[in-house]
Design an enzyme around this catalytic site. Structure first.
Site, PDB file in Angstrom:
ATOM      1  N   TRP A 152       0.364  -6.129   5.061  1.00  0.00           N
ATOM      2  CA  TRP A 152      -0.050  -5.326   3.904  1.00  0.00           C
ATOM      3  C   TRP A 152       1.016  -4.319   3.493  1.00  0.00           C
ATOM      4  CZ3 TRP A 152      -4.088  -4.047   0.521  1.00  0.00           C
ATOM      5  CH2 TRP A 152      -4.081  -2.749  -0.013  1.00  0.00           C
ATOM      6  N   LYS A 153       1.156  -4.096   2.174  1.00  0.00           N
ATOM      7  CA  LYS A 153       1.881  -2.960   1.650  1.00  0.00           C
ATOM      8  C   LYS A 153       1.111  -2.363   0.488  1.00  0.00           C
ATOM      9  CE  LYS A 153       5.373  -2.593  -1.057  1.00  0.00           C
ATOM     10  NZ  LYS A 153       4.700  -1.854  -2.151  1.00  0.00           N
ATOM     11  N   ASN A 154       1.317  -1.037   0.283  1.00  0.00           N
ATOM     12  CA  ASN A 154       0.847  -0.423  -0.961  1.00  0.00           C
ATOM     13  C   ASN A 154       1.940   0.469  -1.522  1.00  0.00           C
ATOM     14  OD1 ASN A 154      -0.299   1.059   1.430  1.00  0.00           O
ATOM     15  ND2 ASN A 154      -1.093   2.492  -0.090  1.00  0.00           N
ATOM     16  N   ASP A 155       1.793   1.789  -1.491  1.00  0.00           N
ATOM     17  CA  ASP A 155       2.670   2.664  -2.259  1.00  0.00           C
ATOM     18  C   ASP A 155       4.159   2.479  -1.988  1.00  0.00           C
ATOM     19  OD1 ASP A 155       0.167   3.670  -2.705  1.00  0.00           O
ATOM     20  OD2 ASP A 155       0.719   5.762  -2.430  1.00  0.00           O
ATOM     21  N   GLU A 214      -2.117  11.769  -8.691  1.00  0.00           N
ATOM     22  CA  GLU A 214      -1.510  11.316  -7.446  1.00  0.00           C
ATOM     23  C   GLU A 214      -0.016  11.027  -7.618  1.00  0.00           C
ATOM     24  OE1 GLU A 214      -4.761   9.210  -4.848  1.00  0.00           O
ATOM     25  OE2 GLU A 214      -4.268   7.928  -6.539  1.00  0.00           O
ATOM     26  N   TRP A 234      -6.619  -0.230  -6.906  1.00  0.00           N
ATOM     27  CA  TRP A 234      -7.534   0.049  -5.799  1.00  0.00           C
ATOM     28  C   TRP A 234      -8.933  -0.544  -6.014  1.00  0.00           C
ATOM     29  CZ3 TRP A 234      -5.929   0.896  -1.265  1.00  0.00           C
ATOM     30  CH2 TRP A 234      -4.781   1.639  -1.009  1.00  0.00           C
ATOM     31  N   TRP A 242       1.144   8.634   5.159  1.00  0.00           N
ATOM     32  CA  TRP A 242       0.777   8.335   3.793  1.00  0.00           C
ATOM     33  C   TRP A 242       2.035   8.396   2.931  1.00  0.00           C
ATOM     34  CZ3 TRP A 242      -4.570  10.974   2.496  1.00  0.00           C
ATOM     35  CH2 TRP A 242      -5.495  10.662   3.504  1.00  0.00           C
ATOM     36  N   ARG A 262      -1.655  16.143  -1.239  1.00  0.00           N
ATOM     37  CA  ARG A 262      -0.905  14.999  -0.724  1.00  0.00           C
ATOM     38  C   ARG A 262       0.235  14.569  -1.653  1.00  0.00           C
ATOM     39  NH1 ARG A 262      -6.053  12.875  -2.235  1.00  0.00           N
ATOM     40  NH2 ARG A 262      -5.982  11.419  -3.990  1.00  0.00           N
ATOM     41  N   ASP A 263       0.980  13.573  -1.167  1.00  0.00           N
ATOM     42  CA  ASP A 263       2.025  12.865  -1.909  1.00  0.00           C
ATOM     43  C   ASP A 263       3.172  13.783  -2.330  1.00  0.00           C
ATOM     44  OD1 ASP A 263       0.122  10.870  -1.699  1.00  0.00           O
ATOM     45  OD2 ASP A 263      -0.510  10.999  -3.788  1.00  0.00           O
TER      46      ASP A 263
END
Length: 529
Positions: A67-70, A244, A334, A129, A195-196
């Protein structure tokens, strides 16, 4: 970065990957591909885990396995870009949490996998994250000149409601990292969304600046050493969800105008806006961002260009181009992040957009916007060109071309017309296809007539403004096994959507509605990466 679909980030990751694609395509039992060795191509991993059929993209970046996301903002180190991204090696087993995996590239098209650079669960603070990477050339943090520093969100205790910022550093060129203790460098002041972090160097004032997602606000912080941070101000905008993955940069237009740009990943679907990368042009005084207009513009208008990042454009010597940047996004959403046939066919879930070059352009009304075009590095990977020249169409014309991964460019001209465009990945019977083109006063990308992950049926066609009186439009469309990206005219408007056409759907057709049109200089290019 947590999801924005109403489900928590962890509940999304916790859902079993195996079989989630079954509702889309019956492709077999999910089987994880063997874990590749560092140094291998990050794209040419294990063909189908079930058969010869593969949904792995031909020329888009895909995670080697699991898996990958951001995406994390790529950074230039030792003559190449280091691209870190969120990666979960335990996706198939249902264990949650991401590490930072690394791939390197010189041309932003061909990537080499370097393995996990910042592991998860090696401290009491758990997994990692989103955040950002900087090269500390001035040794402000004390780890040595040229140390690579990561500022990243973690959630001590394993929950999602206590987000703080932590520091990792590297002294081997960003290949491996050491944690700077287990205490946060920016503690949570008592808010849910915190976050981020996106860190940039403010050379004019000799300090670091952080932009941080804080619900409907982007907070700005200062630091001299990357280890301690002071709140300086914030930018607030409501109505598009949590702001975000903030982004902050300066760019120069062709007329010499300099603008600061503040970007965020945001969800405007409830009000008919995109769920991608919103941005404002304006000014930044080191502490406060002042937008030129209250409403954001959007870098992509499709359904699947999220967690986007922009980064410096550099030449081979490392010199920065002040008039352009690069950008890339995660081709997913998402709302349906786990639903893809790549899980069963190829043992992975995670695809990016092509890297695009963005420039600051002046509109006819005097405002400024970001225009996008696919990265020029693609030109070096062309394996086949089919030049169809000028094609006159009145109705539907099926072309003598078949393919599943390619780029098509054309310029449509007409005198009287209601709509026109292309049917991409057309089935042999003509019943399934993806439509891209213009109709009345809008440009559109429509995935309704092919297999895709939006089972709600609400997010099938994306629109952007178009003036039909122009009598012409340029389209540049990138088609791959699981995505379509359409660039309209100069790239002010781009549509990126995830699609899963059957692999036997290889046709291409041109169509018009309410008149005829000439598709001029129609060229198809295929790529080998």
């Amino acid at each position: 970065m947590p999801g924005t679909s109403g489900l928590s980030r962890r509940s999304l990751f916790a859902g079993s990957a195996a079989g989630t694609a079954a509702a889309l395509l019956s492709t077999g039992t999910a089987t994880a591909a063997p874990k590749p060795k560092p140094g291998a191509s990050a794209k040419k991993k294990a063909n189908s885990a079930v058969s010869g059929a593969s949904y792995r993209a031909a020329y888009h970046f895909t995670v080697p396995d699991q898996w990958k996301n951001d995406p994390q903002r790529p950074v230039w180190i030792d003559g190449e870009y280091h691209y870190y991204y969120l990666y979960n090696a335990d996706y198939f087993s249902g264990v949650v949490g991401t590490a930072w995996r690394l791939a390197t590239t010189k041309d932003l098209v061909s990537f080499t996998d370097r393995g996990v650079a910042v592991p998860k669960d090696t401290t009491v603070n758990g997994d990692l994250w989103s955040g950002s990477v900087v090269v500390d050339t001035g040794n402000t943090a004390g780890f040595g000149a040229g140390a690579v520093v990561v500022i990243v969100t973690m959630s001590p205790g394993g929950g999602t409601d206590h987000q703080e910022q932590f520091l990792y550093y590297s002294t081997d060129g960003g290949l491996t990292f050491t944690n700077y203790g287990t205490a946060p460098v920016l503690p949570n002041p008592g808010v849910a969304d915190f976050r981020d972090p996106k860190v940039i160097r403010d050379e004019e004032r000799g300090r670091w600046v952080m932009a941080l997602a804080e619900n409907d606000k982007v907070g700005f912080y200062h630091s001299d050493d990357l280890k301690s941070w002071t709140y300086a101000g914030g930018f607030v905008h409501d109505g598009i969800g949590v702001l975000e993955c903030p982004d902050l940069f300066r760019i120069t237009a062709g007329d010499g105008t300099v603008k600061w740009v503040l970007g965020v990943s945001a969800n405007g679907k409830s009000s008919g806006l995109p769920n991608t990368y919103a941005y404002w042009t304006g000014s930044f005084d080191g502490s406060a961002f002042t937008a030129d207009a209250s409403a954001p513009q959007w870098l992509d208008h499709g359904w699947d260009w999220y967690a986007g990042v922009t980064f410096e454009k550099r030449d081979a010597s490392g010199a920065v181009d002040a008039a352009a940047r690069y950008a890339l996004g995660w081709v997913n959403n998402w709302d349906y992040a786990d639903t893809t046939p790549t899980i069963d066919c190829d043992g992975f879930n995670g695809t990016d957009s092509v890297v695009r070059e963005i420039t600051l352009e002046k509109a006819s009304d005097g405002t400024y916007y970001l225009a996008s075009q696919p990265v020029a590095g693609l030109d070096a990977h062309v394996s086949r060109t089919v030049d169809l020249g000028d094609v006159t169409v009145d109705g539907t014309k099926v072309l003598d071309y078949t393919g599943i991964s390619y780029e098509v460019t054309t310029e449509l001209t007409w005198s009287q017309l209601t709509g026109a465009g292309l049917q991409l990945r057309r089935s042999p019977s003509g019943g399934r296809h993806i439509d891209a083109g213009i109709y009345a006063n809008y440009a559109f990308l429509n995935r309704r007539n092919t297999v895709n992950a939006d089972t709600s049926g609400n997010y099938q066609e994306s629109h952007t403004p178009f003036d039909p009186s122009a009598g012409t439009v340029k389209l540049r469309i990138l088609v791959d096994r699981t995505s379509v990206e359409m660039f309209v005219d100069d790239g002010r408007y781009v549509h990126t959507s995830q699609v899963f056409p059957y692999l036997l759907d290889t046709g291409l057709a041109l169509f018009t509605i309410g008149g005829s049109a000439v598709f001029r200089n129609t060229v198809i290019r295929e790529f080998t990466v």
